[in-house]
Design a protein around this motif. Structure first.
Motif, PDB file in Angstrom:
ATOM      1  N   PRO A 161       1.037  -1.045  -0.135  1.00  0.00           N
ATOM      2  CA  PRO A 161      -0.188  -0.321   0.122  1.00  0.00           C
ATOM      3  C   PRO A 161       0.670   1.096  -0.485  1.00  0.00           C
ATOM      4  N   ALA A 205       0.738   6.378  -5.475  1.00  0.00           N
ATOM      5  CA  ALA A 205       0.394   4.197  -6.490  1.00  0.00           C
ATOM      6  C   ALA A 205       1.339   4.435  -8.378  1.00  0.00           C
ATOM      7  N   HIS A 228       3.866  -3.225  -7.150  1.00  0.00           N
ATOM      8  CA  HIS A 228       2.440  -2.250  -7.427  1.00  0.00           C
ATOM      9  C   HIS A 228       2.493  -1.660  -5.813  1.00  0.00           C
ATOM     10  N   VAL A 230      -0.339   0.351  -4.798  1.00  0.00           N
ATOM     11  CA  VAL A 230      -1.337   0.505  -4.683  1.00  0.00           C
ATOM     12  C   VAL A 230      -1.658   1.409  -3.822  1.00  0.00           C
ATOM     13  N   SER A 231      -3.581   1.439  -2.853  1.00  0.00           N
ATOM     14  CA  SER A 231      -3.839   2.500  -2.038  1.00  0.00           C
ATOM     15  C   SER A 231      -4.205   1.233  -1.106  1.00  0.00           C
ATOM     16  N   THR A 233      -6.954   0.646   0.384  1.00  0.00           N
ATOM     17  CA  THR A 233      -8.344  -0.228  -0.272  1.00  0.00           C
ATOM     18  C   THR A 233      -7.469  -1.984  -0.680  1.00  0.00           C
ATOM     19  N   ALA A 234      -6.933  -0.719  -2.238  1.00  0.00           N
ATOM     20  CA  ALA A 234      -6.615  -1.999  -3.280  1.00  0.00           C
ATOM     21  C   ALA A 234      -6.159  -3.154  -2.456  1.00  0.00           C
ATOM     22  N   PHE A 235      -4.924  -2.934  -1.991  1.00  0.00           N
ATOM     23  CA  PHE A 235      -4.302  -3.482  -1.088  1.00  0.00           C
ATOM     24  C   PHE A 235      -4.904  -5.332  -0.078  1.00  0.00           C
ATOM     25  N   ASP A 237      -8.533  -5.860  -0.766  1.00  0.00           N
ATOM     26  CA  ASP A 237      -8.820  -6.065  -2.042  1.00  0.00           C
ATOM     27  C   ASP A 237      -8.363  -7.082  -2.383  1.00  0.00           C
ATOM     28  N   TRP A 238      -7.202  -7.093  -2.423  1.00  0.00           N
ATOM     29  CA  TRP A 238      -5.651  -7.958  -3.361  1.00  0.00           C
ATOM     30  C   TRP A 238      -5.267  -8.602  -2.612  1.00  0.00           C
TER      31      TRP A 238
END
Length: 307
Positions: A161, A205, A228, A230-231, A233-235, A237-238
């Protein structure tokens, strides 16, 4: 024609120099790499302070005292000038002192083992921020990333993140490699049976290149991965998607994975043996293998028993 070639050459040189302005090392996205980039600029400028005048004087004196310049002062008995001696020795000495001071401060500030104090030049790390731990293993010829707190792992894919401090714990399976993400921080060696550390943070990002910067055999050229940023939140989710759709990485699976391979595809593991990294580090993944730390403890105990 020669004039045209000269102009083309100068244009090409200008394009090359300007093209270097956007290189990732000098325009990174991580706070540690940004400080290292500034250090390169500062050190270069300090050295140019003495290099440029020396080059200019060399050209000037070669022209001024050329053989056919009869107007130049001819003084074969000249052998000393206090002012010139002070300039020749004093200026480089001051530059060396300045470089030494900058290097000493930067060496301690940018120590890869030292936890970060700030997210970037303007922001301190917020209270309560939890550092992300990633265990890195250099294999032949691919990279294994283990997220111990999330219980997942990946091959040739690293996701973190943005604006979250990361502590990398780095080792290797067989031979020495060098873990390097130019946009993030400087390179750190990965060595079998040893653990090195790196603290870093990515501030923008994006998708960045990572690779091994130390030759390690036939598949070295393809020992690359994507990093990568990422935000948060995206982390999250990943991580959830990896847990759901990833495979299993137990000790037996690792013994298959560590076999040499070239251009290994990205792989994700939704569950990982909790002691896998420690076993890799202590070179005791296989059944019946004695861990190095146990051998050392046993030798230590044996010495005391003997005494």
């Amino acid at each position: 024609m020669s004039s045209s070639l000269l102009r083309r050459g100068m244009l090409l040189l200008t394009v090359m120099l300007l093209g270097g302005c956007n290189t990732v090392v000098m325009n990174p996205s991580g706070f540690v790499a940004a400080q290292q980039g500034r250090l390169i600029v500062v050190a270069t400028v300090l050295m140019l302070i003495i290099i440029i005048p020396v080059i200019a004087c060399t050209i000037f004196f070669a022209w001024r005292y050329r053989k056919n310049n009869t107007a130049a002062t001819y003084d074969p008995e000249w052998n000393h000038s206090t002012q010139l001696e002070l300039l020749i020795w004093g200026a480089p000495l001051l530059i060396i002192i300045a470089l030494g001071l900058v290097t000493w401060i930067s060496t301690h500030t940018l120590d890869p083992y030292r936890p970060l104090q700030r997210l970037d030049a303007e922001r301190a790390i917020p209270a309560g921020t939890k550092t992300l731990v990633v265990e890195v293993v250099a294999l032949d010829w691919k990279w294994l990333f283990i997220y111990p707190e999330q219980g997942i792992a990946t091959v040739n894919e690293l996701v973190v993140p943005v604006d979250v401090p990361v502590r990398f714990k780095i080792t290797a399976s067989t031979v020495m490699n060098s873990f390097y993400i130019p946009a993030l921080a400087g390179q750190i060696y990965a060595m079998p049976g040893m653990e090195t550390k790196l603290h870093a943070v990515i501030n923008q990002a994006g998708v960045y290149d990572g690779f091994s910067a130390n030759y390690s055999g036939a598949g070295f050229s393809d020992m690359r991965f994507k990093f990568h940023g990422v935000s948060p939140t995206a982390f999250a989710d990943w991580v959830k998607a990896t847990k759901t759709g990833g495979g299993t990485l137990q000790r037996a699976d690792y013994l298959v994975l560590e076999q040499p391979s070239v251009r290994a595809p990205v792989s994700r593991y939704g569950s990982v043996a909790p002691d896998l990294y420690d076993a890799i580090l202590n070179r005791c993944v296989g059944a019946g293998a004695v861990c190095m730390k146990s051998m050392m403890t046993g030798e230590h105990a044996g010495m005391h028993h003997h005494e």
